[in-house]
Design a protein around this motif. Structure first.
Motif, PDB file in Angstrom:
ATOM      1  N   TYR A 274       0.861  -1.189   0.000  1.00  0.00           N
ATOM      2  CA  TYR A 274       0.000   0.000   0.000  1.00  0.00           C
ATOM      3  C   TYR A 274       0.894   1.234   0.000  1.00  0.00           C
ATOM      4  CZ  TYR A 274      -3.120   3.682   1.655  1.00  0.00           C
ATOM      5  OH  TYR A 274      -3.809   4.857   1.783  1.00  0.00           O
ATOM      6  N   VAL A 275       0.608   2.164  -0.910  1.00  0.00           N
ATOM      7  CA  VAL A 275       1.410   3.375  -1.043  1.00  0.00           C
ATOM      8  C   VAL A 275       0.481   4.570  -1.171  1.00  0.00           C
ATOM      9  CG1 VAL A 275       3.151   4.591  -2.397  1.00  0.00           C
ATOM     10  CG2 VAL A 275       3.267   2.105  -2.178  1.00  0.00           C
ATOM     11  N   ASN A 276       0.692   5.586  -0.307  1.00  0.00           N
ATOM     12  CA  ASN A 276       0.025   6.864  -0.507  1.00  0.00           C
ATOM     13  C   ASN A 276       1.077   7.960  -0.433  1.00  0.00           C
ATOM     14  OD1 ASN A 276       0.599   7.328   2.171  1.00  0.00           O
ATOM     15  ND2 ASN A 276      -1.521   7.252   2.882  1.00  0.00           N
ATOM     16  N   GLU A 277       0.658   9.180  -0.205  1.00  0.00           N
ATOM     17  CA  GLU A 277       1.593  10.300  -0.284  1.00  0.00           C
ATOM     18  C   GLU A 277       2.714  10.197   0.741  1.00  0.00           C
ATOM     19  OE1 GLU A 277       1.498  15.195  -0.144  1.00  0.00           O
ATOM     20  OE2 GLU A 277      -0.355  14.034  -0.099  1.00  0.00           O
ATOM     21  N   ASP A 278       2.423   9.756   1.964  1.00  0.00           N
ATOM     22  CA  ASP A 278       3.432   9.720   3.025  1.00  0.00           C
ATOM     23  C   ASP A 278       3.724   8.324   3.545  1.00  0.00           C
ATOM     24  OD1 ASP A 278       3.732  12.542   3.064  1.00  0.00           O
ATOM     25  OD2 ASP A 278       1.908  12.709   4.280  1.00  0.00           O
ATOM     26  N   LEU A 279       2.826   7.393   3.359  1.00  0.00           N
ATOM     27  CA  LEU A 279       2.941   6.078   3.984  1.00  0.00           C
ATOM     28  C   LEU A 279       3.139   4.995   2.932  1.00  0.00           C
ATOM     29  CD1 LEU A 279       2.695   4.322   6.566  1.00  0.00           C
ATOM     30  CD2 LEU A 279       0.219   4.210   6.106  1.00  0.00           C
ATOM     31  N   THR A 280       4.085   4.103   3.221  1.00  0.00           N
ATOM     32  CA  THR A 280       4.318   2.924   2.386  1.00  0.00           C
ATOM     33  C   THR A 280       4.339   1.704   3.294  1.00  0.00           C
ATOM     34  OG1 THR A 280       5.622   4.181   0.778  1.00  0.00           O
ATOM     35  CG2 THR A 280       5.866   1.790   0.768  1.00  0.00           C
ATOM     36  N   ILE A 281       3.498   0.731   2.965  1.00  0.00           N
ATOM     37  CA  ILE A 281       3.391  -0.484   3.768  1.00  0.00           C
ATOM     38  C   ILE A 281       3.522  -1.693   2.853  1.00  0.00           C
ATOM     39  CG2 ILE A 281       1.956  -1.842   5.335  1.00  0.00           C
ATOM     40  CD1 ILE A 281       0.546   0.681   6.166  1.00  0.00           C
ATOM     41  N   SER A 282       4.359  -2.635   3.251  1.00  0.00           N
ATOM     42  CA  SER A 282       4.479  -3.912   2.551  1.00  0.00           C
ATOM     43  C   SER A 282       4.405  -5.022   3.589  1.00  0.00           C
ATOM     44  CB  SER A 282       5.795  -3.984   1.771  1.00  0.00           C
ATOM     45  OG  SER A 282       5.935  -5.253   1.145  1.00  0.00           O
ATOM     46  N   LEU A 283       3.352  -5.804   3.532  1.00  0.00           N
ATOM     47  CA  LEU A 283       3.129  -6.894   4.472  1.00  0.00           C
ATOM     48  C   LEU A 283       3.170  -8.209   3.713  1.00  0.00           C
ATOM     49  CD1 LEU A 283       0.149  -5.378   6.520  1.00  0.00           C
ATOM     50  CD2 LEU A 283       2.594  -5.267   7.055  1.00  0.00           C
ATOM     51  N   GLY A 284       4.107  -9.055   4.085  1.00  0.00           N
ATOM     52  CA  GLY A 284       4.237 -10.315   3.369  1.00  0.00           C
ATOM     53  C   GLY A 284       4.872 -11.390   4.220  1.00  0.00           C
ATOM     54  N   VAL A 285       4.958 -12.565   3.641  1.00  0.00           N
ATOM     55  CA  VAL A 285       5.562 -13.706   4.299  1.00  0.00           C
ATOM     56  C   VAL A 285       6.222 -14.548   3.210  1.00  0.00           C
ATOM     57  CG1 VAL A 285       3.491 -15.118   4.139  1.00  0.00           C
ATOM     58  CG2 VAL A 285       5.185 -15.601   5.920  1.00  0.00           C
ATOM     59  N   ALA A 286       7.315 -15.205   3.559  1.00  0.00           N
ATOM     60  CA  ALA A 286       8.040 -16.061   2.621  1.00  0.00           C
ATOM     61  C   ALA A 286       8.040 -17.485   3.153  1.00  0.00           C
ATOM     62  CB  ALA A 286       9.469 -15.565   2.410  1.00  0.00           C
ATOM     63  N   GLY A 287       7.660 -18.417   2.301  1.00  0.00           N
ATOM     64  CA  GLY A 287       7.692 -19.822   2.659  1.00  0.00           C
ATOM     65  C   GLY A 287       8.723 -20.557   1.823  1.00  0.00           C
ATOM     66  N   PHE A 288       9.638 -21.288   2.465  1.00  0.00           N
ATOM     67  CA  PHE A 288      10.705 -22.000   1.768  1.00  0.00           C
ATOM     68  C   PHE A 288      10.713 -23.457   2.196  1.00  0.00           C
ATOM     69  CE2 PHE A 288      12.346 -17.820   0.904  1.00  0.00           C
ATOM     70  CZ  PHE A 288      13.076 -17.973  -0.289  1.00  0.00           C
ATOM     71  N   ILE A 289      10.923 -24.316   1.206  1.00  0.00           N
ATOM     72  CA  ILE A 289      11.150 -25.722   1.472  1.00  0.00           C
ATOM     73  C   ILE A 289      12.543 -26.066   0.973  1.00  0.00           C
ATOM     74  CG2 ILE A 289      10.056 -26.426  -0.693  1.00  0.00           C
ATOM     75  CD1 ILE A 289       9.203 -29.000   0.754  1.00  0.00           C
ATOM     76  N   SER A 290      13.294 -26.775   1.802  1.00  0.00           N
ATOM     77  CA  SER A 290      14.668 -27.149   1.471  1.00  0.00           C
ATOM     78  C   SER A 290      14.765 -28.667   1.452  1.00  0.00           C
ATOM     79  CB  SER A 290      15.645 -26.561   2.493  1.00  0.00           C
ATOM     80  OG  SER A 290      16.973 -26.921   2.195  1.00  0.00           O
ATOM     81  N   LEU A 291      15.251 -29.212   0.325  1.00  0.00           N
ATOM     82  CA  LEU A 291      15.388 -30.650   0.153  1.00  0.00           C
ATOM     83  C   LEU A 291      16.865 -30.993   0.012  1.00  0.00           C
ATOM     84  CD1 LEU A 291      12.530 -31.242  -2.455  1.00  0.00           C
ATOM     85  CD2 LEU A 291      12.398 -31.448   0.029  1.00  0.00           C
ATOM     86  N   ASP A 292      17.394 -31.705   0.991  1.00  0.00           N
ATOM     87  CA  ASP A 292      18.768 -32.201   0.935  1.00  0.00           C
ATOM     88  C   ASP A 292      18.715 -33.607   0.354  1.00  0.00           C
ATOM     89  OD1 ASP A 292      21.341 -33.067   1.289  1.00  0.00           O
ATOM     90  OD2 ASP A 292      21.548 -32.328   3.336  1.00  0.00           O
ATOM     91  N   THR A 293      18.863 -33.705  -0.964  1.00  0.00           N
ATOM     92  CA  THR A 293      18.700 -34.995  -1.628  1.00  0.00           C
ATOM     93  C   THR A 293      19.831 -35.958  -1.303  1.00  0.00           C
ATOM     94  OG1 THR A 293      19.782 -34.115  -3.603  1.00  0.00           O
ATOM     95  CG2 THR A 293      17.389 -33.957  -3.504  1.00  0.00           C
ATOM     96  N   GLU A 294      21.013 -35.441  -0.949  1.00  0.00           N
ATOM     97  CA  GLU A 294      22.135 -36.318  -0.646  1.00  0.00           C
ATOM     98  C   GLU A 294      21.924 -37.033   0.677  1.00  0.00           C
ATOM     99  OE1 GLU A 294      25.498 -38.159  -1.888  1.00  0.00           O
ATOM    100  OE2 GLU A 294      24.441 -36.560  -2.981  1.00  0.00           O
ATOM    101  N   ASN A 295      21.305 -36.355   1.655  1.00  0.00           N
ATOM    102  CA  ASN A 295      21.063 -36.935   2.971  1.00  0.00           C
ATOM    103  C   ASN A 295      19.606 -37.288   3.210  1.00  0.00           C
ATOM    104  OD1 ASN A 295      23.819 -36.609   3.887  1.00  0.00           O
ATOM    105  ND2 ASN A 295      23.390 -34.428   4.020  1.00  0.00           N
ATOM    106  N   SER A 296      18.766 -37.167   2.173  1.00  0.00           N
ATOM    107  CA  SER A 296      17.336 -37.512   2.263  1.00  0.00           C
ATOM    108  C   SER A 296      16.652 -36.787   3.410  1.00  0.00           C
ATOM    109  CB  SER A 296      17.161 -39.029   2.421  1.00  0.00           C
ATOM    110  OG  SER A 296      17.730 -39.707   1.329  1.00  0.00           O
ATOM    111  N   ALA A 297      16.865 -35.479   3.475  1.00  0.00           N
ATOM    112  CA  ALA A 297      16.263 -34.652   4.529  1.00  0.00           C
ATOM    113  C   ALA A 297      15.524 -33.493   3.882  1.00  0.00           C
ATOM    114  CB  ALA A 297      17.329 -34.135   5.486  1.00  0.00           C
ATOM    115  N   SER A 298      14.489 -33.029   4.564  1.00  0.00           N
ATOM    116  CA  SER A 298      13.711 -31.892   4.068  1.00  0.00           C
ATOM    117  C   SER A 298      13.304 -31.023   5.242  1.00  0.00           C
ATOM    118  CB  SER A 298      12.469 -32.357   3.302  1.00  0.00           C
ATOM    119  OG  SER A 298      11.593 -33.075   4.150  1.00  0.00           O
ATOM    120  N   GLU A 299      13.035 -29.747   4.946  1.00  0.00           N
ATOM    121  CA  GLU A 299      12.664 -28.795   5.997  1.00  0.00           C
ATOM    122  C   GLU A 299      11.837 -27.679   5.374  1.00  0.00           C
ATOM    123  OE1 GLU A 299      14.799 -26.115   9.542  1.00  0.00           O
ATOM    124  OE2 GLU A 299      15.993 -27.266   8.088  1.00  0.00           O
TER     125      GLU A 299
END
Length: 557
Positions: A274-299
């Motif tokens: 959201y952007v107006n003359e004086d205020l700028t707001i950015s609300l978000g979230v990041a989701g990551f999945i990590s796959l370690d294929t060599e050790n068969s692990a995920s997170e």
């Protein structure tokens, strides 16, 4: 007689249904007639003007346009070549070229070479280095689309010259036979595309390959698409990221067993802006999945992506705050870029930046003075720390990096408090000055210290034009104390509780240039002018006072 008879009175009720009616309305005429005895008819009046000529002997003088000095247009060239030589047998060479293929398309390349024969005081072994790279690109700007393709190769040579002080007393014959050279060869291809008037804004893809002289190899593929969806009062942005890393090392540090790693990280980050003359707001979230294929692990992890900015007093005072986080993929390429003296025996894994909360003030005190102050606090899991690889007690090293002269990676959970300040002064093109400083405080979960991380960083830099032909600049860098961790190889690997303290250092640099004409200029550069052979890494002193003389020539093909 009959009329005089009293007949009496009688009431008669008449019942009848009521039937209302509407009388006709009187309508006023649209054009009423005026009947007034005082109304008179207007008479037509005619005016006559008599022109009388006036004799005049005035003759206006002819005006003369004022002359304005025109500034000589600056000739811009698409290509330049630079060549310089300095002490320590240093060579600097650059060649940049840009070609306009058509009105919308252009291509270019950039070649750079930087080398030195070393000759550092007090170092008995070979300490020269080379760094040569060639990059090319092609860009096309269409009506609703811009795309770019690029590729490059790089060749680097370094020596692990920071051997342990334990070898200070060995004879020269032993030192001269040491093979401490390491070479890196890397290349990449990539491209990006950006669209106008589309919810799909841009996307970038890159493939990078790295190998060294010890049969190590690494392949890194990244893709980052970006989307934007304008809503009524807000904008929805969605950023994606895919990072695939695969590599291998020929052996571990203490054994001949090889190391293989393969990690796939994928994430998406939606945000409401959201952007107006004086205020700028950015609300978000990041989701990551990590796959370690060599050790068969995920997170899977979620990270904040919040940014707020509010103008308190126009451009004079702007308050901002937020919290960021994400999954950062560590690579062999990035490690050797930060510290070229790492050993080809590393354990590679990503760093999870759980959060980094910050708040600050920034703005302009005038049109030429800007400032920025910020405080932040963050937490990182599996943060990579450089540690000194141990020497072999009682055994003869078989590799050039086993003399206590290389670095490995130790991962730990680290909390970091940071205080940052910056001041910039821009006085047209004649003079500019910048001052930055940052203080760090670390808290580790398992390690005794945040190894090789400084507590203070500061810099001062300036650029100035003395005359139209003479220009220059200067910079001073300050790095505070760092703690380094040496390891001892015995029955077990045990850290030294005391560690090693690397002294802070100050590095002063200056450069001067003179424009002979619009094509040719000469320059002189001085580095480490205080002459301090400080150690950026343990047992790795740098060169003393460095001087470089050269020339730059601009041209068109």
């Amino acid at each position: 007689m009959a009329q005089e008879e009293d007949l009496g009175t009688e009431v008669v009720n008449i019942v009848k249904p009521y039937t209302p009616t509407i009388s006709d309305a009187f309508k006023v005429k649209e054009t009423p007639e005026l009947n007034d005895s005082l109304t008179t008819q207007k008479k037509e009046v005619n005016y006559n003007i008599f022109s009388v000529p006036v004799a005049s002997t005035f003759t206006p003088a002819k005006g003369k346009a004022a002359t304005v000095e025109k500034a000589k247009p600056i000739k811009l060239y698409d290509n330049y070549a630079t060549l310089g030589f300095g002490n320590y047998t240093s060579i600097l060479g650059e060649l940049f070229s840009n070609f306009d293929i058509s009105r919308t398309d252009n291509a270019g390349f950039f070649f750079k070479h930087n080398s030195s024969q070393g000759d550092i005081d007090g170092v008995r072994v070979e300490n020269k280095y080379y760094d040569t790279s060639l990059d090319g690109n092609y860009t096309s700007r269409q009506r609703d689309m811009t795309y770019r393709a690029e590729a490059g190769v790089e060749h680097q040579l370094f020596n692990w010259y920071g051997i342990s002080p334990n070898y200070d007393t060995v004879p020269d014959e032993f030192i001269n036979d040491l093979e401490l050279k390491q070479t890196y060869l890397s290349g990449y291809v990539g491209g990006s595309i950006a669209l106008d008037n589309s919810f799909f804004e841009r996307a970038a893809v890159q493939v990078r390959y790295l190998s060294d002289s010890f049969s190590s190899s690494e392949l890194n593929v990244t893709a980052k698409p970006e989307f934007s969806f304008p809503l009524t009062d807000f904008t929805l942005t969605v950023d994606g990221e895919v990072d695939y890393l695969s590599g291998s090392f020929d052996r571990m540090y203490f054994s001949a067993q090889g190391i293989n790693y393969s990690v796939l990280n994928a994430g998406v980050s939606p945000s409401i802006v959201y952007v107006n003359e004086d205020l700028t707001i950015s609300l978000g979230v990041a989701g990551f999945i990590s796959l370690d294929t060599e050790n068969s692990a995920s997170e899977f992890n979620l990270y904040p992506r919040i940014n707020l900015s509010y103008r308190l007093v126009d451009e004079l005072l702007i308050a901002y705050a937020g919290a960021d986080g994400g999954l950062r993929q560590n690579t062999y390429y990035n490690f050797k870029e930060e510290n070229p003296f790492v050993s080809p025996t590393l354990q590679i894994m990503p760093t999870s930046e759980l959060y980094d909360g910050f708040a600050g003030l920034k703005g302009k005190l005038s049109n030429s003075v800007g400032y920025n102050v910020r405080a932040s606090y963050g937490k990182e899991n599996d943060k990579a720390l450089f540690v000194i690889n141990p020497t072999f007690q009682g055994n003869t090293p078989t590799q050039g990096y086993e003399y206590g002269n290389s670095f490995g990676i130790q991962y730990d959970d680290v909390n970091t408090l940071s205080l940052f300040g910056e001041l910039k002064v821009e006085v047209s093109e004649v003079f500019s000055l910048g001052v930055t400083g940052e203080y760090f405080s670390y808290k580790t979960a398992n390690e005794l210290e945040a190894w090789n991380l400084p507590d203070i960083k500061a810099s001062i830099f300036t650029n100035f034009n003395i005359t139209e032909q003479l220009y220059g600049g200067a910079s001073i860098f300050y790095i505070g104390e760092r703690k380094a961790q040496p390891l001892v190889f015995g029955p077990f690997i045990e850290p030294n509780p005391e560690g090693i303290t690397l002294d802070s250092y100050l590095d002063a640099n200056v450069h001067l240039g003179y424009r002979i004409n619009d094509r040719l200029s000469v320059f002189a550069k001085g580095s480490n002018l205080l002459g301090d052979n400080y150690e950026k890494w343990v047992n790795y002193p740098v060169q003393g006072i460095q001087a470089l003389l050269g020339a730059t020539y601009k041209f068109d093909w």
